[in-house]
Design a protein around this motif. Structure first.
Motif, PDB file in Angstrom:
ATOM      1  N   THR A 126       0.781  -1.249   0.083  1.00 36.41           N
ATOM      2  CA  THR A 126      -0.180   0.031   0.006  1.00 36.41           C
ATOM      3  C   THR A 126       0.848   1.171  -0.073  1.00 36.41           C
ATOM      4  OG1 THR A 126      -1.950  -0.926   1.212  1.00 36.41           O
ATOM      5  CG2 THR A 126      -2.032   1.220   1.327  1.00 36.41           C
TER       6      THR A 126
ATOM      7  N   ALA B 152      -1.146  -3.315 -10.041  1.00 37.56           N
ATOM      8  CA  ALA B 152      -1.679  -3.040 -11.445  1.00 37.56           C
ATOM      9  C   ALA B 152      -1.805  -1.385 -11.455  1.00 37.56           C
ATOM     10  CB  ALA B 152      -2.657  -3.698 -11.761  1.00 37.56           C
ATOM     11  N   GLN B 153      -2.603  -1.046 -10.717  1.00 42.35           N
ATOM     12  CA  GLN B 153      -3.133   0.445 -10.855  1.00 42.35           C
ATOM     13  C   GLN B 153      -1.782   1.473 -10.904  1.00 42.35           C
ATOM     14  OE1 GLN B 153      -6.291   1.626  -8.128  1.00 42.35           O
ATOM     15  NE2 GLN B 153      -7.480  -0.198  -8.659  1.00 42.35           N
TER      16      GLN B 153
ATOM     17  N   THR C 236       2.803   1.892  -3.559  1.00 44.61           N
ATOM     18  CA  THR C 236       2.081   2.116  -4.620  1.00 44.61           C
ATOM     19  C   THR C 236       1.390   3.664  -4.366  1.00 44.61           C
ATOM     20  OG1 THR C 236      -0.127   1.048  -3.663  1.00 44.61           O
ATOM     21  CG2 THR C 236       1.379  -0.131  -5.313  1.00 44.61           C
TER      22      THR C 236
ATOM     23  N   ARG D  51      -4.718 -10.305  -0.919  1.00 47.57           N
ATOM     24  CA  ARG D  51      -3.964 -10.462  -2.033  1.00 47.57           C
ATOM     25  C   ARG D  51      -4.526 -10.120  -3.586  1.00 47.57           C
ATOM     26  NH1 ARG D  51      -0.101 -13.934  -2.221  1.00 47.57           N
ATOM     27  NH2 ARG D  51      -1.021 -15.324  -0.702  1.00 47.57           N
ATOM     28  N   THR D  52      -5.798 -10.090  -3.712  1.00 45.35           N
ATOM     29  CA  THR D  52      -6.368  -9.650  -4.968  1.00 45.35           C
ATOM     30  C   THR D  52      -6.414  -8.059  -4.852  1.00 45.35           C
ATOM     31  OG1 THR D  52      -7.973 -11.516  -5.140  1.00 45.35           O
ATOM     32  CG2 THR D  52      -8.907  -9.388  -5.927  1.00 45.35           C
ATOM     33  N   GLU D  53      -6.788  -7.355  -3.662  1.00 48.77           N
ATOM     34  CA  GLU D  53      -6.612  -5.970  -3.535  1.00 48.77           C
ATOM     35  C   GLU D  53      -5.145  -5.528  -3.892  1.00 48.77           C
ATOM     36  OE1 GLU D  53      -6.582  -2.363  -0.603  1.00 48.77           O
ATOM     37  OE2 GLU D  53      -8.088  -4.041  -0.024  1.00 48.77           O
TER      38      GLU D  53
ATOM     39  N   VAL E 295      -2.365  -7.058  -5.654  1.00 43.26           N
ATOM     40  CA  VAL E 295      -2.297  -7.237  -6.959  1.00 43.26           C
ATOM     41  C   VAL E 295      -3.098  -6.056  -7.580  1.00 43.26           C
ATOM     42  CG1 VAL E 295      -2.766  -8.743  -8.920  1.00 43.26           C
ATOM     43  CG2 VAL E 295      -2.076  -9.762  -6.593  1.00 43.26           C
ATOM     44  N   ASP E 296      -4.197  -5.672  -7.400  1.00 40.16           N
ATOM     45  CA  ASP E 296      -4.838  -4.808  -7.961  1.00 40.16           C
ATOM     46  C   ASP E 296      -4.273  -3.267  -7.944  1.00 40.16           C
ATOM     47  OD1 ASP E 296      -6.947  -3.606  -9.787  1.00 40.16           O
ATOM     48  OD2 ASP E 296      -7.636  -2.855  -7.892  1.00 40.16           O
ATOM     49  N   ARG E 297      -3.762  -3.106  -6.619  1.00 40.26           N
ATOM     50  CA  ARG E 297      -3.098  -1.825  -6.212  1.00 40.26           C
ATOM     51  C   ARG E 297      -1.652  -1.804  -7.242  1.00 40.26           C
ATOM     52  NH1 ARG E 297      -3.572   1.316  -2.098  1.00 40.26           N
ATOM     53  NH2 ARG E 297      -5.350   1.148  -0.699  1.00 40.26           N
TER      54      ARG E 297
END
Length: 153
Positions: free
Chosen positions: A48, A89-90, A51, A81-83, A85-87
């Motif tokens: 967190t 990617a963003q 990013t 993990r999903t959040e 990985v998304d962070r």
């Protein structure tokens, strides 16, 4: 910016790729676990923070984009993990846009640039982000090692 956006992005991409690889080494239930007690930061907090560092320094400090960053909350953020990985990617997508804009000469002056090492140029700003991402990647790798050692004992 004299540093090419492609070269800068290659270094940022590598850091983001290695963060993803480090995430894979950690069990889902350990992602939000501080490795050595509450005074240390979990993988979730480190992703967190990393990013947000990229988005804040490149977008807000470098380009003058608005920011509602809550730096203190980054370190204690709990995410699956999903959040995470998304962070990543963003942050990668935002970095691509930010670096393109900096290379196109859209950089803005900011008091925060005074914290940069060397000078206050866009190049120095980008190198600061590279430095921060790799520093926190190292923290993530040590945290993953500590959590794996704890599971093994």
């Amino acid at each position: 910016m004299t540093l090419s956006a492609d070269l800068a992005l290659a270094y940022l991409d590598r850091a983001f790729d290695q963060m993803l690889a480090t995430l894979e080494r950690v069990a889902e239930e350990d992602l939000a676990t501080p490795p050595f007690g509450a005074a240390t930061t979990s993988i979730s907090g480190l992703v967190t923070h990393s990013t947000e560092v990229s988005r804040y320094w490149l977008g807000h400090v470098g380009l003058g984009d608005p920011s509602d960053r809550d730096r203190d909350a980054e370190f204690t953020h709990r995410a699956d993990r999903t959040e995470l990985v998304d962070r990543i990617a963003q942050a990668r997508a935002a970095a691509t846009d930010h670096l393109t804009r900096l290379a196109d000469g859209e950089g803005q002056a900011s008091e925060m640039r005074g914290f940069l090492y060397g000078d206050q140029s866009d190049d120095s700003l980008v190198l600061h982000v590279v430095e921060e991402l790799y520093q926190h990647l190292g923290h993530m790798e040590i945290t993953a090692d500590a959590l794996a050692a704890r599971r093994a004992s």
